[in-house]
Design a protein around this motif. Structure first.
Motif, PDB file in Angstrom:
ATOM      1  N   THR A  15       0.821  -1.202   0.000  1.00 16.26           N
ATOM      2  CA  THR A  15       0.000   0.000   0.000  1.00 16.26           C
ATOM      3  C   THR A  15       0.856   1.253   0.000  1.00 16.26           C
ATOM      4  OG1 THR A  15      -0.145  -0.041   2.419  1.00 16.26           O
ATOM      5  CG2 THR A  15      -1.908  -1.142   1.190  1.00 16.26           C
ATOM      6  N   TYR A  51       0.267   5.696   0.481  1.00 12.91           N
ATOM      7  CA  TYR A  51      -0.682   6.728   0.866  1.00 12.91           C
ATOM      8  C   TYR A  51      -0.105   8.119   0.655  1.00 12.91           C
ATOM      9  CZ  TYR A  51      -3.024   2.912   3.338  1.00 12.91           C
ATOM     10  OH  TYR A  51      -3.664   1.733   3.653  1.00 12.91           O
ATOM     11  N   THR A  63      -7.150   3.850   5.328  1.00 12.63           N
ATOM     12  CA  THR A  63      -6.632   2.513   5.062  1.00 12.63           C
ATOM     13  C   THR A  63      -7.296   1.957   3.812  1.00 12.63           C
ATOM     14  OG1 THR A  63      -6.320   2.102   7.433  1.00 12.63           O
ATOM     15  CG2 THR A  63      -6.307   0.194   5.956  1.00 12.63           C
ATOM     16  N   SER A 108      -7.903  -1.298   1.345  1.00 12.43           N
ATOM     17  CA  SER A 108      -7.907  -2.757   1.412  1.00 12.43           C
ATOM     18  C   SER A 108      -8.690  -3.298   0.222  1.00 12.43           C
ATOM     19  CB  SER A 108      -8.527  -3.240   2.723  1.00 12.43           C
ATOM     20  OG  SER A 108      -9.884  -2.823   2.829  1.00 12.43           O
TER      21      SER A 108
END
Length: 121
Positions: free
Chosen positions: A57, A59, A68, A70
């Motif tokens: 991931t 960000y 978050t 997912s």
């Protein structure tokens, strides 16, 4: 052809939470990466978060620790859990997926229609 449909936007007070969902349908072999972007009024669209096929991931600095990303096991839906929302998070949020129809097909970029997130102070 792939269609991306978002859901989950809305109005929330500062400090609140929202969860965005993106569901992909169509002829899909794989989607890599999956991501979320946002565009506030009079600003350029910016990357919020991505997740790749390996589960890695990334960000934007402005959302680290609060958002978050997912995905589901079938890897055709992905999500953005947003907590501690701030007024500056107000924007239209778009899901993005880079998808191909077979192992030998080229990748194409697809976008959802956008969902409004408004955070009141």
């Amino acid at each position: 052809q792939v269609q991306l449909v978002e859901s989950g936007g809305g109005l929330v007070q500062a400090g609140g939470s929202l969860r965005l969902s993106c569901a992909a349908s169509g002829t899909i072999f794989s989607i890599n990466p999956m991501g979320w972007y946002r565009q506030a009024p009079r600003k350029q669209r910016e990357l919020v978060a991505t997740i790749d096929s390996g589960g890695r991931t990334d960000y934007a600095d402005s959302v680290k620790g609060r958002f978050t990303i997912s995905r589901d096991n079938a890897k055709t839906s992905w999500y953005l859990q947003m907590i501690s929302l701030k007024p500056e998070d107000t924007a239209v949020y778009y899901c993005h997926g880079r998808s191909r129809a077979s192992p030998i097909s080229p990748f194409y970029n697809y976008w959802g229609q956008g969902t409004q997130v408004t955070v009141s102070s």
